[in-house]
Write a protein that holds these residues in place. Structure first.
Motif, PDB file in Angstrom:
ATOM      1  N   TRP A 298       0.828  -1.195   0.000  1.00 34.46           N
ATOM      2  CA  TRP A 298       0.000   0.000   0.000  1.00 34.46           C
ATOM      3  C   TRP A 298       0.874   1.261   0.000  1.00 34.46           C
ATOM      4  O   TRP A 298       0.569   2.229  -0.706  1.00 34.46           O
ATOM      5  N   TYR A 301       2.328   1.732  -3.441  1.00 27.25           N
ATOM      6  CA  TYR A 301       1.285   2.215  -4.364  1.00 27.25           C
ATOM      7  C   TYR A 301       1.090   3.726  -4.197  1.00 27.25           C
ATOM      8  O   TYR A 301       1.043   4.476  -5.177  1.00 27.25           O
ATOM      9  N   GLU A 303       3.164   5.891  -2.926  1.00 28.11           N
ATOM     10  CA  GLU A 303       4.386   6.629  -3.224  1.00 28.11           C
ATOM     11  C   GLU A 303       4.652   6.745  -4.718  1.00 28.11           C
ATOM     12  O   GLU A 303       5.114   7.784  -5.198  1.00 28.11           O
ATOM     13  N   LYS A 304       4.326   5.681  -5.468  1.00 28.39           N
ATOM     14  CA  LYS A 304       4.716   5.633  -6.872  1.00 28.39           C
ATOM     15  C   LYS A 304       3.568   5.858  -7.859  1.00 28.39           C
ATOM     16  O   LYS A 304       3.793   6.296  -8.984  1.00 28.39           O
ATOM     17  N   LYS A 305       2.347   5.560  -7.425  1.00 27.08           N
ATOM     18  CA  LYS A 305       1.218   5.602  -8.356  1.00 27.08           C
ATOM     19  C   LYS A 305       0.250   6.755  -8.118  1.00 27.08           C
ATOM     20  O   LYS A 305      -0.625   7.008  -8.950  1.00 27.08           O
ATOM     21  N   THR A 306       0.362   7.436  -6.978  1.00 30.50           N
ATOM     22  CA  THR A 306      -0.575   8.518  -6.662  1.00 30.50           C
ATOM     23  C   THR A 306       0.197   9.743  -6.172  1.00 30.50           C
ATOM     24  O   THR A 306       1.412   9.699  -5.986  1.00 30.50           O
ATOM     25  N   THR A 307      -0.532  10.818  -5.966  1.00 33.58           N
ATOM     26  CA  THR A 307       0.065  12.040  -5.415  1.00 33.58           C
ATOM     27  C   THR A 307      -0.165  12.136  -3.912  1.00 33.58           C
ATOM     28  O   THR A 307       0.269  13.108  -3.284  1.00 33.58           O
ATOM     29  N   LYS A 313       7.656   6.425   3.586  1.00 35.94           N
ATOM     30  CA  LYS A 313       8.230   6.105   2.274  1.00 35.94           C
ATOM     31  C   LYS A 313       9.113   4.878   2.425  1.00 35.94           C
ATOM     32  O   LYS A 313      10.287   4.980   2.806  1.00 35.94           O
ATOM     33  N   THR A 315      10.519   3.150   0.302  1.00 31.60           N
ATOM     34  CA  THR A 315      11.663   3.061  -0.609  1.00 31.60           C
ATOM     35  C   THR A 315      12.958   3.492   0.081  1.00 31.60           C
ATOM     36  O   THR A 315      14.049   3.234  -0.453  1.00 31.60           O
TER      37      THR A 315
END
Length: 533
Positions: A298, A301, A303-307, A313, A315
């Protein structure tokens, strides 16, 4: 003290216009940037801290924030001493008396990450003061508990407040002090709060239990918590008002990770009580792993797919040294906490010493801890981080070894007990501030309280895992020595001594593993407390 105050004020931050009212939209420090040296690699640029008007107020700020760490350890350790007394008065069976401690540590460990993120969004000063106030109120009420359930619930609520103010204190230090000499001293002094709290917790619990009702322990703690609350209101600078868009809270992520840690730590706490073969214990562990996996997916998702902003984080864990730092913290805290627990068993259960006599043997940890924190602050900007971390892990390894090898148990305390106590805090008060400083410098200014929450949460998980495995090892050795399944080893028995030594060998293995991680992951690391020119 004057020299320390001078070091804390060695930074001269630029002037900034500040509004006098906090609007609850988070902290917004200035934008003068500096780079953090880490083996020649710049991890993140950080703004300079909020200006403080005087040397005295700077010192008062650090002391106030250290009060959160001090109170957290004090609250846990002072209750440990009076477990039998509370159990007797409230008719709590011995098998369930551990929940007097576990109820607090469970909520504390589970809600750290969520509170840390809320502090970064809505304001660290605000969350710190509310957390301290909450601890004050619940601590006042606890002695009026009529039964076991009420007592445990209130202890859990008490831990909820501590989960708010402990990571937030680290966050405030992180945004107030830019990297350099002052920040090194601030973090080192803060790190001394926890071991000092443990020492004074033993003294408070022992003295009050000897001469007054156990209820006075909590009322004294409430007075101290109220003092920290008031000091926080008066001393902590009001942050610059953030006029930008307020970041939303990832409530789903917060729920997932909180429930995951709750399930895991509950299983670790109860495993040695009800037996690891009890069906719901492995089920809880599996559920916690699944929830952690869902949390990670989640967060990736978001972090990389939404604003939208994730709770954390994830990553950041792609950075090898950052991940290694968390592993070192987990292993070290497991070993260090186990030493404190099993050394207490050795003196009280095996040697049959009184509470006060046992407490006296732990006093060196406080005295040496204070001295070590100042030495650590001095060397953070002068000695490479890998050498400091290696020294810390070696110290706790030797500590465990002294209690593992077959030294005649009635050998004078000064021959092996005293050196072990000193080495333990040499390790803790060099490694903990180093890793805490590294963590805050690895994260952005917007995530400082979350960083404090993360390092504490990892430590709590390490504590739970280490104690669960250590207790299982001790019990298994005692069973081999003929101790019945439903009973404990007799005080002063050989079976008890061998069980405690086996647990010490486990602690040595944990510390040695941490040393190996430091050797490989932090090889060539720079000076953690230095500013890159």
């Amino acid at each position: 003290m004057d020299d320390t105050a001078g070091d804390l004020m060695a930074i001269s931050p630029p002037n900034v216009t500040r509004k006098s009212k906090e609007n609850g939209q988070g902290d917004s420090p200035q934008t003068v940037t500096v780079s953090i040296e880490n083996g020649g690699e710049t991890i993140v640029s950080q703004p300079s801290g909020l200006p403080l008007p005087s040397k005295a107020r700077t010192v008062a700020l650090v002391v106030t924030l250290t009060g959160a760490a001090f109170l957290n350890s004090l609250t846990v350790q002072s209750a440990v001493i009076v477990l039998p007394t509370i159990g007797k008065e409230l008719d709590i069976p011995e098998a369930r008396q551990q929940w007097i401690i576990s109820a607090y540590t469970l909520t504390f460990g589970c809600f750290l990450l969520l509170w840390g993120r809320l502090a970064d969004i809505y304001g660290k000063r605000l969350i710190f003061m509310w957390g301290c106030a909450w601890v004050t109120v619940t601590t006042i009420v606890i002695p009026f508990s009529p039964n076991e359930i009420c007592f445990d619930v209130l202890r859990g609520l008490q831990g909820l407040g501590a989960a708010a103010n402990v990571p937030t204190a680290i966050g405030i230090l992180g945004v107030t002090f830019p990297p350099g000499k002052a920040k090194n001293y601030a973090f080192s002094f803060y790190s001394a709060g926890a071991p000092l709290g443990s020492v004074f917790g033993n003294l408070l619990g022992g003295i009050v239990a000897e001469y007054a009702s156990w209820k006075w322990i909590f009322w004294i703690l409430a007075c101290l918590a109220a003092a920290v609350t008031i000091a926080g209101y008066l001393i902590i600078p009001v942050p610059v008002v953030n006029t930008g868009t307020k970041t939303s809270v990832d409530w789903l992520g917060g729920t997932l990770i909180t429930m995951a840690i709750l399930a895991f730590m509950f299983a670790m706490t109860e495993g040695n009580v009800v037996g690891w073969s009890t069906p719901w214990i492995p089920v809880l562990i599996v559920v916690s792993v699944i929830l952690i996996a869902l949390f990670v997916f989640w967060q990736l998702y978001l972090e990389k797919k939404t604003t939208r902003s994730p709770l954390m984080k994830v990553t950041i864990f792609q950075n090898t040294r950052f991940s290694a730092a968390m592993i070192i913290m987990l292993l070290f805290f497991a070993s260090f906490n186990n030493f404190l627990v099993f050394a207490t068993y050795f003196y009280q259960d095996y040697q049959g010493l009184s509470i006060i006599q046992t407490t006296l043997r732990f006093i060196p940890t406080g005295v040496v801890g204070i001295c070590t924190c100042f030495v650590t602050a001095y060397i953070l900007s002068r000695v490479r981080g890998n050498y400091i971390l290696m020294f810390g892990t070696v110290c706790i390894s030797i500590t465990s070894l002294l209690f593992a090898v077959p030294i005649p148990p009635h050998t004078t305390y000064w021959a092996f007990g005293f050196p072990a106590m000193c080495l333990a805090v040499f390790g803790a008060d060099t490694l903990y501030p180093s890793l805490t400083l590294f963590t805050t410098q690895s994260l952005s200014q917007a995530d400082q309280a979350l960083g404090g929450a993360l390092i504490n949460a990892v430590g709590q998980i390490g504590r739970a895992i280490g104690l669960a495995i250590g207790t299982a090892v001790q019990t298994a050795v005692e069973r081999k020595r003929g101790v019945a399944e439903s009973s404990s080893a007799a005080s002063g028995s050989q079976a008890l001594l061998e069980g405690l030594r086996a647990a010490a060998w486990l602690d040595l293995a944990l510390a040695a593993t941490a040393f190996l991680v430091v050797m490989f992951a932090f090889r060539g690391a720079g000076k953690l407390g230095a500013i890159k020119k």
